[in-house]
Write a protein that holds these residues in place. Structure first.
Motif, PDB file in Angstrom:
ATOM      1  N   LYS A 173       0.822  -1.011   0.082  1.00 24.77           N
ATOM      2  CA  LYS A 173      -0.109   0.153   0.084  1.00 24.77           C
ATOM      3  C   LYS A 173       0.717   1.342  -0.025  1.00 24.77           C
ATOM      4  N   TYR A 174       2.030   1.391   0.673  1.00 27.21           N
ATOM      5  CA  TYR A 174       2.605   2.686   0.916  1.00 27.21           C
ATOM      6  C   TYR A 174       4.148   2.614   0.098  1.00 27.21           C
ATOM      7  N   GLY A 175       4.593   1.263  -0.349  1.00 29.39           N
ATOM      8  CA  GLY A 175       5.683   1.171  -0.953  1.00 29.39           C
ATOM      9  C   GLY A 175       7.012   1.551   0.060  1.00 29.39           C
ATOM     10  N   LEU A 176       6.747   1.228   1.310  1.00 22.62           N
ATOM     11  CA  LEU A 176       7.848   0.999   2.296  1.00 22.62           C
ATOM     12  C   LEU A 176       8.008  -0.468   2.829  1.00 22.62           C
ATOM     13  N   SER A 177       9.264  -1.058   2.714  1.00 21.50           N
ATOM     14  CA  SER A 177       9.446  -2.235   2.757  1.00 21.50           C
ATOM     15  C   SER A 177       8.973  -2.958   4.209  1.00 21.50           C
ATOM     16  N   MET A 178       8.807  -4.263   4.373  1.00 21.15           N
ATOM     17  CA  MET A 178       8.248  -4.699   5.625  1.00 21.15           C
ATOM     18  C   MET A 178       8.947  -4.586   6.811  1.00 21.15           C
ATOM     19  N   GLN A 179      10.507  -4.676   6.638  1.00 19.92           N
ATOM     20  CA  GLN A 179      11.478  -4.383   7.678  1.00 19.92           C
ATOM     21  C   GLN A 179      11.417  -2.914   8.167  1.00 19.92           C
ATOM     22  N   SER A 180      11.131  -2.137   7.123  1.00 20.69           N
ATOM     23  CA  SER A 180      11.032  -0.657   7.555  1.00 20.69           C
ATOM     24  C   SER A 180       9.692  -0.303   8.304  1.00 20.69           C
ATOM     25  N   TRP A 181       8.670  -0.912   8.013  1.00 19.21           N
ATOM     26  CA  TRP A 181       7.503  -1.028   8.682  1.00 19.21           C
ATOM     27  C   TRP A 181       7.777  -1.598  10.372  1.00 19.21           C
ATOM     28  N   ALA A 182       8.249  -2.486  10.385  1.00 23.06           N
ATOM     29  CA  ALA A 182       8.611  -3.081  11.869  1.00 23.06           C
ATOM     30  C   ALA A 182       9.327  -2.002  12.604  1.00 23.06           C
ATOM     31  N   HIS A 183      10.455  -1.635  11.690  1.00 25.24           N
ATOM     32  CA  HIS A 183      11.257  -0.665  12.713  1.00 25.24           C
ATOM     33  C   HIS A 183      10.436   0.773  12.819  1.00 25.24           C
ATOM     34  N   ARG A 184       9.646   1.076  11.959  1.00 25.89           N
ATOM     35  CA  ARG A 184       8.862   2.313  12.007  1.00 25.89           C
ATOM     36  C   ARG A 184       8.170   2.291  13.587  1.00 25.89           C
ATOM     37  N   ALA A 185       7.452   1.086  13.508  1.00 24.27           N
ATOM     38  CA  ALA A 185       6.537   0.736  14.572  1.00 24.27           C
ATOM     39  C   ALA A 185       7.254   0.859  16.017  1.00 24.27           C
ATOM     40  N   HIS A 186       8.491   0.190  15.974  1.00 22.66           N
ATOM     41  CA  HIS A 186       9.284   0.532  17.335  1.00 22.66           C
ATOM     42  C   HIS A 186       9.775   1.849  17.355  1.00 22.66           C
ATOM     43  N   GLU A 187      10.341   2.380  16.455  1.00 24.00           N
ATOM     44  CA  GLU A 187      10.698   4.043  16.617  1.00 24.00           C
ATOM     45  C   GLU A 187       9.626   4.742  17.064  1.00 24.00           C
ATOM     46  N   LEU A 188       8.351   4.563  16.738  1.00 22.82           N
ATOM     47  CA  LEU A 188       7.165   5.362  17.387  1.00 22.82           C
ATOM     48  C   LEU A 188       6.634   4.862  18.635  1.00 22.82           C
ATOM     49  N   GLY A 189       7.081   3.870  19.451  1.00 27.47           N
ATOM     50  CA  GLY A 189       6.666   3.286  20.495  1.00 27.47           C
ATOM     51  C   GLY A 189       5.548   2.396  20.288  1.00 27.47           C
ATOM     52  N   ILE A 190       5.198   2.133  19.047  1.00 28.41           N
ATOM     53  CA  ILE A 190       4.060   1.044  19.008  1.00 28.41           C
ATOM     54  C   ILE A 190       4.319  -0.083  19.603  1.00 28.41           C
ATOM     55  N   ILE A 191       5.487  -0.698  19.219  1.00 24.81           N
ATOM     56  CA  ILE A 191       5.915  -2.145  19.878  1.00 24.81           C
ATOM     57  C   ILE A 191       7.396  -1.849  20.646  1.00 24.81           C
ATOM     58  N   ASP A 192       7.487  -2.802  21.572  1.00 25.36           N
ATOM     59  CA  ASP A 192       8.508  -2.654  22.252  1.00 25.36           C
ATOM     60  C   ASP A 192       9.765  -3.202  21.634  1.00 25.36           C
ATOM     61  N   ALA A 193      10.868  -3.158  22.454  1.00 24.91           N
ATOM     62  CA  ALA A 193      12.342  -3.729  21.800  1.00 24.91           C
ATOM     63  C   ALA A 193      12.053  -5.246  21.549  1.00 24.91           C
ATOM     64  N   PRO A 194      11.521  -5.984  22.774  1.00 21.42           N
ATOM     65  CA  PRO A 194      11.470  -7.558  22.442  1.00 21.42           C
ATOM     66  C   PRO A 194      10.706  -7.904  21.165  1.00 21.42           C
ATOM     67  N   THR A 195       9.669  -7.103  20.869  1.00 17.05           N
ATOM     68  CA  THR A 195       8.727  -7.611  19.865  1.00 17.05           C
ATOM     69  C   THR A 195       9.373  -7.228  18.838  1.00 17.05           C
ATOM     70  N   HIS A 196       9.875  -5.873  18.619  1.00 15.72           N
ATOM     71  CA  HIS A 196      10.718  -5.668  17.466  1.00 15.72           C
ATOM     72  C   HIS A 196      12.001  -6.717  16.880  1.00 15.72           C
ATOM     73  N   ASN A 197      12.533  -7.070  18.051  1.00 17.63           N
ATOM     74  CA  ASN A 197      13.746  -8.190  17.626  1.00 17.63           C
ATOM     75  C   ASN A 197      13.172  -9.547  17.423  1.00 17.63           C
TER      76      ASN A 197
END
Length: 405
Positions: A267-291
């Motif tokens: 939908k947005y043209g941003l990679s899956m990994q960048s989406w996961a990283h984006r969720a972490h840097e915005l505080g949507i998910i915590d570090a263990p979930t990101h890892n």
């Protein structure tokens, strides 16, 4: 030729050689193989403006370096000041210079066309915002979207967006595999954004957004690594604003499925990994979930190639449109069009540095800046005849008395 002309030819020779990725020794070897021996020392004197090459030598140098002969006598129309160079540590300095020189040639033609065809049309690039924190980078990306009057929805094409707002976008396949992006200013006025054409479409979108960040932010006082991190934050925020990410994910999540990330990438043209990283840097998910998410990427072999692709168009078209317009209006010749944008006219580029014969009347109709090319080519073609045929040179010049005979 004047000293300034000699210096210009030397500068252009060095630019063409650097863009070709050749050393002085390599050029000398190639000239020798083509029956035109020339020492490294002689080439160095040409490049430093201490000596002026003959027309026949210029012609051979043009063929060796892959440019047209008139390139050496054409006044540069653009000076590019490079702002940031994103690369792997293994990229050598000589290859960096090759990339910069080859892109500078493309940018020069682009600027000339813009100033010739659209001299009164200028897009105002906003002044760089002072940035020191990730939050500042987010704000800078939001400000750029607002300045360009973009909605917060998905960008259909990042390349078209930056081109429509006055940036020169270059997507080059003639770059090393360990090159990512490059940005700078042409004549202090035209923003220049460069991406390798090798990566996937979503990666190219990210590259252009990242390089845009370098020009949109003022990171003075920060280290190169800190500026790179902020440019990464800018790129992610430009592609997916924080409000959009929270709207798609929600404010807080314990987990995110791979299927969600696949759909969001498409939908947005941003990679899956960048989406996961984006969720972490915005505080949507915590570090263990990101890892945990990135452990899944690794286990599935998706770190290098993700299971879904973004389908979009991320090819610059502005230069091609300018070239075709200039050609249709008679501002440039077909051969010049192919030099500026190879393949634009559907014709194979002529690298033999020949020019179709023009009548005097046709020559006079050309714009002044276009007359030098056929005149120089004619001189280069005629030179061997004058050197080898004494009848063409064994005459005395006309004197004043000849006018009264």
């Amino acid at each position: 030729m004047s000293t300034s002309g000699t210096t210009m030819i030397g500068t252009r020779l060095r630019q063409a050689r650097t863009a070709a990725g050749l050393t002085l020794d390599e050029v000398s070897v190639r000239l020798e193989a083509n029956g035109h021996p020339l020492t490294k020392a002689a080439l160095s004197k040409y490049e430093t403006g201490k000596s002026l090459p003959r027309p026949s030598t210029l012609l051979m140098l043009a063929r060796t370096l892959g440019v047209r002969a008139d390139f050496f006598v054409r006044e540069p129309t653009a000076q590019v000041e490079w702002r940031a160079f994103r690369k792997h540590a293994s990229l050598t300095r000589s290859l960096q210079q090759k990339v910069q020189a080859s892109v500078a040639q493309i940018v020069e033609g682009h600027v000339w066309l813009e100033e010739t065809l659209n001299s009164r049309q200028r897009h105002r690039f906003p002044s760089p915002r002072k940035v020191a924190t990730p939050e500042d980078a987010e704000a800078a990306a939001d400000a750029m979207r607002k300045h360009w009057k973009l909605s917060d929805g998905p960008l259909e094409s990042v390349t078209q967006t930056v081109e429509d707002n006055g940036c020169i976008a270059v997507c080059s396949s003639d770059v090393p595999p360990n090159f990512d992006g490059l940005s700078g200013w042409a004549n202090g006025e035209f923003p220049v954004l460069v991406s390798s054409a090798r990566p996937s479409i979503d990666r190219r979108r990210y590259n252009f957004a990242h390089e845009l960040g370098h020009l949109a932010m003022n990171c003075s006082g920060l280290s190169e690594a800190e500026e790179e991190n902020l440019a990464h934050r800018f790129a992610a925020a430009f592609l997916v604003p924080a409000s959009v990410a929270k709207r798609e994910f929600g404010e807080k999540r314990r987990n995110i499925s791979m299927e969600e990330l696949m759909l969001l990438k498409q939908k947005y043209g941003l990679s899956m990994q960048s989406w996961a990283h984006r969720a972490h840097e915005l505080g949507i998910i915590d570090a263990p979930t990101h890892n945990r998410l990135f452990a899944q990427f690794s286990a599935k072999g998706w770190r290098d190639r993700e299971p879904v692709e973004f389908t979009g168009r991320e090819e610059p078209v502005r230069l091609k449109l300018l070239v075709l317009r200039a050609l249709a209006e008679g501002v440039i010749t077909p051969s010049r069009a192919e030099e500026l944008c190879p393949g634009c006219t559907g014709e194979a580029p002529a690298m033999d540095n020949t020019t179709p014969r023009l009548s005097v009347r046709a020559l006079r109709k050309l714009p002044p800046e276009m007359r030098e090319e056929p005149l120089l080519q004619g001189a280069l073609v005629a030179e061997p005849d004058y050197k080898n045929d004494a009848e063409l040179t064994s005459f005395e010049a006309f004197g004043e008395h000849d006018l009264h005979v």
